[in-house]
Design an enzyme around this catalytic site. Structure first.
Site, PDB file in Angstrom:
ATOM      1  N   CYS A 118       0.811  -0.879   0.268  1.00 23.20           N
ATOM      2  CA  CYS A 118       0.013  -0.381  -0.289  1.00 23.20           C
ATOM      3  C   CYS A 118       0.961   0.927  -0.094  1.00 23.20           C
ATOM      4  CB  CYS A 118      -0.881   0.101   1.348  1.00 23.20           C
ATOM      5  SG  CYS A 118      -1.900   1.191   0.975  1.00 23.20           S
ATOM      6  N   CYS A 120       0.080   4.149   2.011  1.00 19.46           N
ATOM      7  CA  CYS A 120      -0.485   4.794   2.558  1.00 19.46           C
ATOM      8  C   CYS A 120       0.588   5.262   3.310  1.00 19.46           C
ATOM      9  CB  CYS A 120      -1.791   4.486   3.699  1.00 19.46           C
ATOM     10  SG  CYS A 120      -1.197   3.097   4.461  1.00 19.46           S
ATOM     11  N   CYS A 128      -3.417   5.965   0.686  1.00 12.30           N
ATOM     12  CA  CYS A 128      -2.974   5.377   0.086  1.00 12.30           C
ATOM     13  C   CYS A 128      -2.942   5.556  -1.562  1.00 12.30           C
ATOM     14  CB  CYS A 128      -4.074   3.694   0.113  1.00 12.30           C
ATOM     15  SG  CYS A 128      -4.728   4.414   1.566  1.00 12.30           S
ATOM     16  N   LYS A 195     -12.311  -5.313   2.069  1.00 15.01           N
ATOM     17  CA  LYS A 195     -11.820  -4.173   3.040  1.00 15.01           C
ATOM     18  C   LYS A 195     -12.243  -2.831   3.378  1.00 15.01           C
ATOM     19  CE  LYS A 195      -7.717  -1.430   4.884  1.00 15.01           C
ATOM     20  NZ  LYS A 195      -6.379  -1.171   4.123  1.00 15.01           N
ATOM     21  N   ARG A 205      -2.952   2.992  12.610  1.00 19.79           N
ATOM     22  CA  ARG A 205      -2.695   4.244  12.371  1.00 19.79           C
ATOM     23  C   ARG A 205      -1.186   5.052  13.152  1.00 19.79           C
ATOM     24  NH1 ARG A 205      -8.173   6.244   8.468  1.00 19.79           N
ATOM     25  NH2 ARG A 205      -8.112   4.318   7.497  1.00 19.79           N
ATOM     26  N   ARG A 221     -10.710   8.120   3.936  1.00 17.39           N
ATOM     27  CA  ARG A 221     -10.263   6.782   2.683  1.00 17.39           C
ATOM     28  C   ARG A 221     -11.533   6.129   1.693  1.00 17.39           C
ATOM     29  NH1 ARG A 221      -5.283   6.625   4.640  1.00 17.39           N
ATOM     30  NH2 ARG A 221      -4.568   5.212   6.117  1.00 17.39           N
ATOM     31  N   LYS A 252     -12.085  -7.459   6.705  1.00 17.82           N
ATOM     32  CA  LYS A 252     -11.566  -6.567   7.086  1.00 17.82           C
ATOM     33  C   LYS A 252     -11.741  -5.324   7.696  1.00 17.82           C
ATOM     34  CE  LYS A 252      -7.451  -3.838   6.956  1.00 17.82           C
ATOM     35  NZ  LYS A 252      -6.406  -3.212   6.985  1.00 17.82           N
ATOM     36  N   SER A 278      -6.485  -3.554  14.202  1.00 16.67           N
ATOM     37  CA  SER A 278      -6.393  -2.956  15.621  1.00 16.67           C
ATOM     38  C   SER A 278      -6.742  -2.618  16.862  1.00 16.67           C
ATOM     39  CB  SER A 278      -4.906  -1.932  15.118  1.00 16.67           C
ATOM     40  OG  SER A 278      -5.882  -0.409  13.896  1.00 16.67           O
TER      41      SER A 278
HETATM   42  C1  PBG Z   1      -3.890  -0.060   4.855  1.00 16.25           C
HETATM   43  C2  PBG Z   1      -4.043  -1.262   5.648  1.00 16.25           C
HETATM   44  C3  PBG Z   1      -4.825  -0.655   7.130  1.00 16.25           C
HETATM   45  C4  PBG Z   1      -4.605  -1.331   7.548  1.00 16.25           C
HETATM   46  C5  PBG Z   1      -3.439  -3.128   6.860  1.00 16.25           C
HETATM   47  N1  PBG Z   1      -3.348  -1.958   5.942  1.00 16.25           N
HETATM   48  C6  PBG Z   1      -5.618   0.311   7.750  1.00 16.25           C
HETATM   49  C7  PBG Z   1      -6.112   1.776   6.747  1.00 16.25           C
HETATM   50  O1  PBG Z   1      -6.717   1.345   6.170  1.00 16.25           O
HETATM   51  O2  PBG Z   1      -6.089   3.288   7.143  1.00 16.25           O
HETATM   52  C8  PBG Z   1      -5.208  -2.250   9.059  1.00 16.25           C
HETATM   53  C9  PBG Z   1      -4.789  -2.792   9.926  1.00 16.25           C
HETATM   54  C10 PBG Z   1      -4.950  -2.436  11.653  1.00 16.25           C
HETATM   55  O3  PBG Z   1      -6.035  -1.472  11.778  1.00 16.25           O
HETATM   56  O4  PBG Z   1      -4.712  -3.371  11.873  1.00 16.25           O
HETATM   57  N2  PBG Z   1      -2.614   0.041   4.010  1.00 16.25           N
END
Ligand code: PBG
Length: 330
Positions: A118, A120, A128, A195, A205, A221, A252, A278
């Site tokens: 990604c 981001c 992203c 997602k 983040r 996003r 997710k 998370s």
């Molecule tokens: C983005 C990405 C995210 C997570 C994994 N890859 C978050 C986002 O879109 O901000 C989230 C994982 C988590 O919250 O544990 N590349």
């Protein structure tokens, strides 16, 4: 009056050994993937708030952490590279690719290493992908081009799997094509295919420097991640990713989207991963710290729900604690 033929359901619940015998689902550390964060430009590793035992690692501490994870029975990882240098249009894979190479040099086939793909953590603004000149749109074509370049570099560095998490259109096909052209046809592709646009990504983040930081007209996003009220989008996205060559699909976050996981995993016959993100993980940790919940048992309960809903793979910050947690409830 004596009632006959009453259904006695408590007979099968009466003792630990009987309950063990009739269980339909079992959770194992073998099906878990542990996320790892490696961060450029820091001198000491830093704890991630809310995620007990998860750190923003330096190159050196990363190797030590994986060593101790192997001792805890964890062999599968997903790496998030967070380079110190941020850009807007073109991105260099060398920091993350270097970390992949050093992990593979040290641990080789003893570990399965996926690399999150990604932008981001690579952009100045935290979106992203590549943002247009007006600052109000993440461009699809140029973003996919950059993502495919990064994924190829990660695979060439030795990643066993690349995992695009950006949610652009066509990125799975572009990544697969880049890998195949470079004769990396054995590199797995795990797509974050379902997602959602979620508030449960908070602690991540911080860990990955990946919050939208402003500097664009985009505040979140929502124009690329899936709306929580539009599960058909998750179906369309997952089917499309199968057609473009994904080997593993993903839902997710996990617990708030169990319905999606249950449905999609029964409709689409592919290995399904779930990402216990998370915010979900930290939620349990914080309740436990307040004495309001038994942490280990609650984690196992959440993981059991994922398996029941059809996940074969669980990505969780608790993989490295799982053996201990599972033993504590058995
Ligand atoms: C983005 C990405 C995210 C997570 C994994 N890859 C978050 C986002 O879109 O901000 C989230 C994982 C988590 O919250 O544990 N590349």
């Amino acid at each position: 009056m004596v009632q006959e033929k009453r259904l006695n359901l408590r007979r099968l619940r009466q003792s630990p050994l009987i309950r063990d015998l009739v269980r339909q689902h079992r959770v194992s550390v073998d099906q878990m993937i542990q996320p790892l964060f490696v961060v450029g430009g820091i001198r000491e590793r830093e704890a991630v708030p809310g995620l007990t035992g998860t750190f923003r690692e330096t190159s050196e501490s990363l190797l030590r952490t994986v060593e101790s994870d192997l001792e805890a029975g964890v062999k599968k990882f997903i790496l998030f590279g967070v380079p110190a240098e941020k850009n807007t249009h073109q991105f260099r894979a060398d920091f993350t690719a270097g970390e992949i190479a050093s992990l593979k040099k040290r641990f080789g086939k003893d570990i399965f290493l996926a690399a999150d793909v990604c932008l981001c953590s690579y952009t100045t603004h935290g979106q992203c992908g590549v943002v247009n000149a007006e600052g109000d749109h993440v461009e699809n074509g140029s973003t996919v081009h950059e993502l495919a370049k990064l994924a190829l570099a990660y695979a060439q560095a030795g990643a066993d799997c690349v995992a695009p998490s950006d949610m652009m259109d066509g990125r799975v096909g572009a990544v697969r094509e880049a890998l195949d052209e470079a004769r990396l046809d054995q590199t797995l592709l795990m797509s974050y295919s379902a997602k959602f646009h979620s508030k449960f990504y908070g602690p991540f983040r911080v860990a990955a420097d990946a919050a939208p930081k402003g500097g664009t007209a985009l505040k979140d996003r929502a124009t690329y991640q899936i709306d929580p009220s539009f599960p058909q989008d998750a179906y369309m996205s997952s089917i499309r990713d199968v057609e473009e060559g994904a080997d593993i699909l993903m839902v997710k976050p996990g617990l708030p989207y169990l319905d999606v996981l249950a449905k999609l995993s029964s409709q689409i016959q592919k290995p399904w991963a779930v990402y216990e993100v998370s915010g979900e993980y930290a939620g349990i940790e914080l309740l436990a710290q307040q004495g309001l919940m038994q942490g280990p048992a609650a984690h196992v309960e959440a993981w059991t729900a994922f398996v029941r809903a059809g996940a074969s793979i669980i990505i969780t910050y608790g993989a490295r604690h799982a053996k201990k947690f599972l033993e504590s409830v058995s």
